[in-house]
Design a protein around this motif. Structure first.
Motif, PDB file in Angstrom:
ATOM      1  N   MET A 140      45.815 -54.565-103.272  1.00 12.74           N
ATOM      2  CA  MET A 140      46.283 -55.495-104.190  1.00 12.74           C
ATOM      3  C   MET A 140      44.911 -55.741-105.295  1.00 12.74           C
ATOM      4  O   MET A 140      45.109 -55.550-106.710  1.00 12.74           O
ATOM      5  CB  MET A 140      46.560 -56.946-103.692  1.00 12.74           C
ATOM      6  CG  MET A 140      47.135 -57.492-104.987  1.00 12.74           C
ATOM      7  SD  MET A 140      46.807 -59.598-104.631  1.00 12.74           S
ATOM      8  CE  MET A 140      45.346 -59.857-105.168  1.00 12.74           C
ATOM      9  N   SER A 192      50.169 -65.772-105.362  1.00 15.50           N
ATOM     10  CA  SER A 192      51.062 -65.652-104.106  1.00 15.50           C
ATOM     11  C   SER A 192      49.858 -65.816-102.980  1.00 15.50           C
ATOM     12  O   SER A 192      50.119 -66.266-102.012  1.00 15.50           O
ATOM     13  CB  SER A 192      51.727 -64.303-103.960  1.00 15.50           C
ATOM     14  OG  SER A 192      52.360 -64.051-104.977  1.00 15.50           O
ATOM     15  N   GLN A 230      51.975 -55.638-103.338  1.00 15.70           N
ATOM     16  CA  GLN A 230      51.009 -55.163-102.340  1.00 15.70           C
ATOM     17  C   GLN A 230      51.195 -55.998-101.124  1.00 15.70           C
ATOM     18  O   GLN A 230      51.350 -57.255-101.246  1.00 15.70           O
ATOM     19  CB  GLN A 230      49.756 -54.913-102.702  1.00 15.70           C
ATOM     20  CG  GLN A 230      49.712 -53.811-103.848  1.00 15.70           C
ATOM     21  CD  GLN A 230      50.127 -52.523-103.497  1.00 15.70           C
ATOM     22  OE1 GLN A 230      50.168 -52.051-102.312  1.00 15.70           O
ATOM     23  NE2 GLN A 230      50.853 -51.687-104.318  1.00 15.70           N
ATOM     24  N   TYR A 277      51.193 -63.869-110.879  1.00 11.97           N
ATOM     25  CA  TYR A 277      52.216 -64.109-109.732  1.00 11.97           C
ATOM     26  C   TYR A 277      51.630 -63.592-108.614  1.00 11.97           C
ATOM     27  O   TYR A 277      51.526 -64.419-107.610  1.00 11.97           O
ATOM     28  CB  TYR A 277      53.392 -63.251-110.094  1.00 11.97           C
ATOM     29  CG  TYR A 277      54.272 -63.757-108.861  1.00 11.97           C
ATOM     30  CD1 TYR A 277      55.080 -64.710-108.949  1.00 11.97           C
ATOM     31  CD2 TYR A 277      54.517 -62.212-108.045  1.00 11.97           C
ATOM     32  CE1 TYR A 277      55.924 -64.858-107.506  1.00 11.97           C
ATOM     33  CE2 TYR A 277      55.378 -62.602-107.085  1.00 11.97           C
ATOM     34  CZ  TYR A 277      56.249 -63.769-106.781  1.00 11.97           C
ATOM     35  OH  TYR A 277      56.789 -63.844-105.518  1.00 11.97           O
ATOM     36  N   TYR A 278      50.878 -62.454-108.648  1.00 10.57           N
ATOM     37  CA  TYR A 278      50.478 -61.916-107.484  1.00 10.57           C
ATOM     38  C   TYR A 278      49.301 -62.724-106.805  1.00 10.57           C
ATOM     39  O   TYR A 278      48.880 -63.002-105.881  1.00 10.57           O
ATOM     40  CB  TYR A 278      50.144 -60.446-107.277  1.00 10.57           C
ATOM     41  CG  TYR A 278      49.258 -59.633-108.397  1.00 10.57           C
ATOM     42  CD1 TYR A 278      47.944 -59.636-108.263  1.00 10.57           C
ATOM     43  CD2 TYR A 278      49.974 -59.265-109.543  1.00 10.57           C
ATOM     44  CE1 TYR A 278      47.255 -59.196-109.201  1.00 10.57           C
ATOM     45  CE2 TYR A 278      49.047 -58.478-110.469  1.00 10.57           C
ATOM     46  CZ  TYR A 278      47.627 -58.638-110.325  1.00 10.57           C
ATOM     47  OH  TYR A 278      47.004 -57.799-111.332  1.00 10.57           O
ATOM     48  N   TYR A 279      48.547 -62.964-107.922  1.00  7.95           N
ATOM     49  CA  TYR A 279      47.025 -63.811-107.604  1.00  7.95           C
ATOM     50  C   TYR A 279      47.487 -65.099-106.800  1.00  7.95           C
ATOM     51  O   TYR A 279      47.070 -65.708-105.800  1.00  7.95           O
ATOM     52  CB  TYR A 279      46.417 -64.169-108.694  1.00  7.95           C
ATOM     53  CG  TYR A 279      45.445 -62.976-109.285  1.00  7.95           C
ATOM     54  CD1 TYR A 279      44.851 -62.222-108.560  1.00  7.95           C
ATOM     55  CD2 TYR A 279      45.642 -62.780-110.618  1.00  7.95           C
ATOM     56  CE1 TYR A 279      44.108 -61.240-109.286  1.00  7.95           C
ATOM     57  CE2 TYR A 279      45.261 -61.666-111.351  1.00  7.95           C
ATOM     58  CZ  TYR A 279      44.514 -60.789-110.438  1.00  7.95           C
ATOM     59  OH  TYR A 279      43.650 -59.642-111.033  1.00  7.95           O
ATOM     60  N   LEU A 283      51.968 -56.410-107.860  1.00 12.21           N
ATOM     61  CA  LEU A 283      53.073 -57.072-107.519  1.00 12.21           C
ATOM     62  C   LEU A 283      53.473 -57.022-106.080  1.00 12.21           C
ATOM     63  O   LEU A 283      53.999 -58.060-105.399  1.00 12.21           O
ATOM     64  CB  LEU A 283      54.512 -57.340-108.493  1.00 12.21           C
ATOM     65  CG  LEU A 283      53.828 -57.868-109.801  1.00 12.21           C
ATOM     66  CD1 LEU A 283      55.108 -57.544-110.654  1.00 12.21           C
ATOM     67  CD2 LEU A 283      53.488 -59.525-109.925  1.00 12.21           C
ATOM     68  N   SER A 302      44.561 -54.695-109.166  1.00 15.70           N
ATOM     69  CA  SER A 302      44.344 -55.500-110.187  1.00 15.70           C
ATOM     70  C   SER A 302      42.940 -55.289-110.906  1.00 15.70           C
ATOM     71  O   SER A 302      42.935 -55.348-112.088  1.00 15.70           O
ATOM     72  CB  SER A 302      44.069 -56.808-109.700  1.00 15.70           C
ATOM     73  OG  SER A 302      42.606 -57.113-109.425  1.00 15.70           O
TER      74      SER A 302
END
Lengths: 470, 508
Positions: free
Chosen positions: A290, A415, A284, A411-413, A282, A294
């Motif tokens: 990241m 972003s 990185q 969420y991080y994907y 989250l 993952s």
């Protein structure tokens, strides 16, 4: 014929070695490597239906191993294709780089066929040592030399994991008096109530946990991903994981009887990997880091299939890892193309990618949506089948926790996708990927969608492969 | 599988409707011409709309079975099938979707100026997924389309949206996705407890244990309540509505929100009837909270899109109210109100979009007093506003009346609590209407503003037509849904009687 892929690899290594003796141009070396890579892939296709045993039964050629050899060679070819420019690596060591790459792949191919503790060890070391050298092979014009740090870290963690594994193997030998996998496991399966057997098994598995980056053997991932050149990272993040899953399945599938203790340990590892990977990812900023985190989370998902101890579970794990490798390669393809001189790519460097190169932006978006497990891509189908398989065995809690992880991961994907599609490129220049790279990305997109929409034939094939080793 | 009817006259009509837009989208990917993209998208969506009209004619109103069924095995090892069919609950929603899409394309004709092809591709993929969601009779097929729809919708908001598009699009995506992960677990649980089948009709009216039903219902509720959105899960809606481009808002309001309520009708009630019985009171009061809350918040908005968005929260509160009173009037009113809300709110968003195209502001203050210069526009706006607060002779009146009648039958206090919502709706809509048409003494200079052009009139006219058609003659619409609703409620009450009998036997 049974040994054809390995011999081809060895030959390829020799050819590259000869090339390294004379001053060969960078372009020639590149084309040579791609040509040899295709030849290796062709060799694995040719020997797809071979079966037999070699080297005093230490080496088993069956559908299972041949499928994995095909996958390994295919993944390697993809890395060669989109990483053809080798931007982060000094030109004069191109031949050496390819030499070690082929040697590492040779080790991995031998690994998936090994059915004896010593040959497993030798193959694993061959594949690891080559990569230990590949990691620091990076243009050191920058003053930080973090590739050296990465190389040392990878080596130290690797050696530690191997140490564990060797120690576990000595226990296994001590308990059973044999180094042959089938004998070892048959004898072990009567003694799962003794702690020594469980410890031995877990120690041996830890060697593969290290390759697959499963908690608690994941610590090398972020730094090595960051330190190694983009092409090397693409390789490390995909090809060895295939072999690691193959060996995990080979080992675990032989555990019969009361292996509940092992299931519990695997479950804890799976859940810890998912949460650790997703929560760390989250925050990185470097996209390789990241993807590394993952990858830890995805490795946890693969364990979800393995710990069911069912043929369908193993087949799902294979399907999932293949899907993961494809999605991951799609993302790394974009990273390699965006990086101008082989430097690391920050997430913000992807700003406005849709204007700088629509096809790269699209590839990245599909790759990330697939990693996040959104239908209709392969990531969803794989995740769904793993969850269904685990729930069928009654592991409701782990399924719920895994589902929660899916929600965290999105969420991080998202972003990254937001940055590529919603921010302006500012001063960043246009990217024109080569035709070969574009073709590779179209191929990856097509297969990510195709595997997601019609998983049946892939699952059948994976089940057939698993069936041969049960 | 006696619930399935295959209609021999139209063997592949549903698949055609689903895949035609998808094929159009794929072809459009390879085109680089903006004009062609617009006409192509309009052509494809219109063709889909025309092809869907036979559904109404050939629909058998005397049965509650699924009609126009197509069935193909998809993934054999997991027993996933491609099976589609429609019944009285879904047919109107399918029609609403097919008919509204060409109008969405028309509404984006000049509104979207950048990357037109990509926009039209997103719209077409949306249409494919939305139609599929309403037609799917296999739970995995449903889930795949339900989730896959998030990607084009996210793109619509994130690329062509307003100033805070990034915040809005991520919030929309995260909310809806987080809500539906537990739905996936529930689906797998049902699959395992139904002999490894994802076929939705087989899952209905089974005797799952009470605890399992509660958990299943909660998983359904989380996914569907966020989509509806029910108070207190509504916070993504104003953000997404405000930032989305006009066509995005229309799709969101008219079709996407209906998927939540459709989910309640199709899954929550038939699959978990016992939990529905237990938890319905809580949901009814949440609906009341939504109605009142939506009304008061809408009253305080100065942003026109936000006003309509909050009014949606209130209107959808009426729909969930109608569903969970669980009597014929309530459920029929709820389904009708789903359609009405799609028509009226969709049209209102189009109207706001048309003003926005002229003044480039969504502030009510900047749009005051345009009545003098845009007579055609305010005529449309007036009718849609009247419809929005349920003025007699408009469509919403019929829907809200039925819902309230059903609520009175169920519980008089509940109905009394819902009445202020209707009054509030009149208050906020008339306030907006007054400001836009007349304004005050300090109106900005609006004399440069031009009235609607032909394209815009053509876009709005069908909405007005349906406002009055449903308002004055709702009979055909109720006929088409009646048998399915009766069947649903009979099964529901039958299930409870049976449970009661069994309990009595055990007690004796």
């Amino acid at each position: 014929m049974q040994f054809l892929p390995e011999l081809t690899l060895l030959g390829a290594g020799l050819v590259i070695f000869i090339a390294s003796l004379r001053s060969t141009g960078a372009a020639t070396t590149r084309n040579l490597a791609i040509g040899l890579g295709s030849a290796i892939f062709g060799a694995t296709l040719l020997s797809a239906n071979q079966t037999g045993k070699l080297f005093f039964d230490a080496y088993q050629v069956d559908l299972f191993s041949q499928v994995f050899k095909m996958l390994i060679a295919g993944a390697m070819l993809l890395v060669l294709l989109f990483g053809q420019k080798l931007k982060g690596i000094p030109e004069k060591i191109f031949p050496e780089y390819y030499l070690f790459l082929f040697m590492s792949v040779l080790g991995l191919m031998m690994l998936v066929s090994s059915v004896e503790l010593l040959s497993i060890f030798v193959a694993l070391e061959l594949s690891s040592f080559a990569v230990y050298i590949m990691v620091p092979m990076r243009d050191d014009s920058g003053k930080f030399r973090f590739q050296m740090e990465a190389g040392i870290k990878y080596l130290l963690f690797g050696v530690t994991a191997t140490g564990f594994m060797l120690f576990g193997m000595s226990y296994m030998y001590g308990l059973t008096g044999s180094t042959e996998l089938s004998v070892v496991i048959t004898k072990l399966s009567t003694m799962w109530d003794t702690p020594a057997a469980v410890i031995a098994m877990m120690m041996v598995l830890s060697g593969f946990f290290y390759k697959l980056a499963i908690f608690p053997f994941h610590f090398w991932v972020p730094d090595v991903y960051e330190g190694a050149s983009n092409e090397t990272t693409a390789f490390i993040a995909s090809v060895p994981k295939l072999a690691a899953v193959a060996l995990l399945i080979r080992l675990v599938s032989l555990i019969s009887g009361d292996g509940q203790m092992i299931v519990n340990i695997l479950m804890v590892c799976a859940i810890a990997s998912m949460f650790y990977g997703n929560l760390s990812a989250l925050v990185q900023k470097d996209i390789k880091r990241m993807l590394g985190f993952s990858g830890i989370a995805h490795a946890g998902f693969v364990l979800l299939g393995i710990l069911t101890f069912q043929i369908t579970g193993y087949a799902n794990a294979i399907y999932y890892i293949v899907g993961y490798v494809l999605m991951n390669l799609a993302c790394f393809l974009v990273i390699c193309s965006v990086s101008k001189k082989g430097e690391n790519v920050m997430i913000e460097d992807l700003s406005g990618l849709h204007k700088r190169s629509p096809i790269m932006a699209f590839t990245l978006a599909v790759g990330l949506f697939a990693l996040a497990g959104i239908p209709p891509f392969v990531g969803f189908m794989g995740k769904f089948m793993l969850l269904a398989g685990a729930l069928r065995e009654g592991y409701l809690l782990i399924v719920i926790l895994a589902a929660i992880n899916t929600a965290i991961a999105i969420y991080y994907y998202l972003s990254v996708i937001r940055v590529t599609y919603c921010s302006s490129p500012e001063e960043r220049g246009v990217i024109t990927p080569s035709i070969l790279t574009s073709a590779t990305s179209v191929f990856l997109l097509a297969i990510i969608v195709f595997m997601g929409v019609s998983p049946q034939c892939f699952i059948d094939y994976a089940s057939a492969a698993v069936q041969t080793i049960m | 599988m006696d619930q399935l009817l295959i209609n021999p006259d139209y063997p592949h009509i549903l698949s055609t409707l689903i895949f035609l837009p998808l094929a159009g989208a794929i072809l459009l990917l390879f085109v680089r011409n903006e004009y062609f993209a617009r006409y192509w998208a309009l052509g494809i969506t219109t063709l889909t709309a025309i092809l869907s009209i036979p559904l109404i004619n050939a629909f058998d109103r005397s049965t509650s079975s699924y009609q126009f069924v197509e069935q193909v095995t998809w993934v054999k090892s997991l027993n996933i099938q491609y099976v589609v069919g429609i019944d009285g609950i879904s047919i109107l929603l399918v029609m609403l979707t097919t008919l509204i899409m060409p109008l969405c394309v028309l509404a984006s004709w000049s509104y979207i100026k950048t990357r037109v092809q990509a926009f039209m591709v997103c719209l077409l993929i949306m249409e494919c997924a939305m139609l599929g969601v309403f037609m799917a009779l296999d739970f995995i097929l449903f889930y795949i389309l339900w989730e896959a729809m998030l990607i084009p919708m996210y793109m619509l908001i994130a690329i062509w949206g307003g100033p805070r598009k990034i915040y809005a699009s991520i919030k929309f995506f995260l909310y809806t996705l987080a809500g539906s992960v537990m739905l996936l677990v529930a689906i797998i649980w049902l699959y395992i407890h139904n002999g490894y089948s994802f076929f939705i009709p087989d899952m209905m009216w089974q005797n799952y244990s009470s605890t399992a039903q509660i958990f299943l219902f909660l998983a359904f509720f989380l996914a569907f309540a966020i989509k509806v959105p029910m108070f207190p899960f509504h916070t993504w809606l104003p953000a997404a509505h405000v930032e989305a481009p006009t066509a995005g808002s229309v799709i969101l309001a008219s079709v996407l929100l209906k998927m939540g309520t459709y989910g309640f009708l199709r899954f929550a009630i038939p699959i978990t009837p016992e939990a529905t019985m237990t938890l319905a009171p809580a949901i009814l009061w949440l609906s009341i909270a939504g109605i009142i809350y939506g009304g008061f918040t809408a009253l305080a908005q100065s942003d026109m899109k936000k006003l309509i968005a909050y009014s949606s929260v209130g209107h959808m509160g009426f729909v969930t109210l109608g569903i969970f009173v669980l009597n014929t009037a309530g459920v029929e009113g709820a389904i009708l109100q789903m359609i009405n809300h799609g028509i009226t709110t969709g049209a209102l968003f189009l109207c706001i979009g048309m003003i926005y195209e002229r003044t480039h502001s969504r502030e009510l203050r900047d749009a005051t007093g345009v009545g003098k210069h845009m007579p055609i526009f305010v005529t449309f706006l007036t009718f849609f506003s009247l419809s929005s607060f349920g003025f007699p002779a408009t469509n919403s009146f019929v829907g809200e009346f039925l819902i309230l009648a059903g609520t009175f039958e169920h519980n008089i206090w509940l109905a009394l609590a819902a009445i202020p919502g209707a009054v509030l709706a009149a208050a906020y809509m008339l306030r907006m209407l007054q400001k836009i048409v007349w304004g005050g003494t300090d109106n900005p200079d609006q004399s440069w503003i031009s009235d609607l052009n032909l394209r815009e009139i053509v876009t709005l006219a069908p909405f007005l037509f349906f406002v009055f058609w449903i308002g004055l003659g709702a009979e055909p619409f109720i006929n088409i849904i009646h048998v399915s609703v009766e069947n649903l409620l009979n099964n529901y009450h039958g299930f409870h009687n049976q449970v009661a009998v069994v309990t009595e036997l055990i007690i004796q």
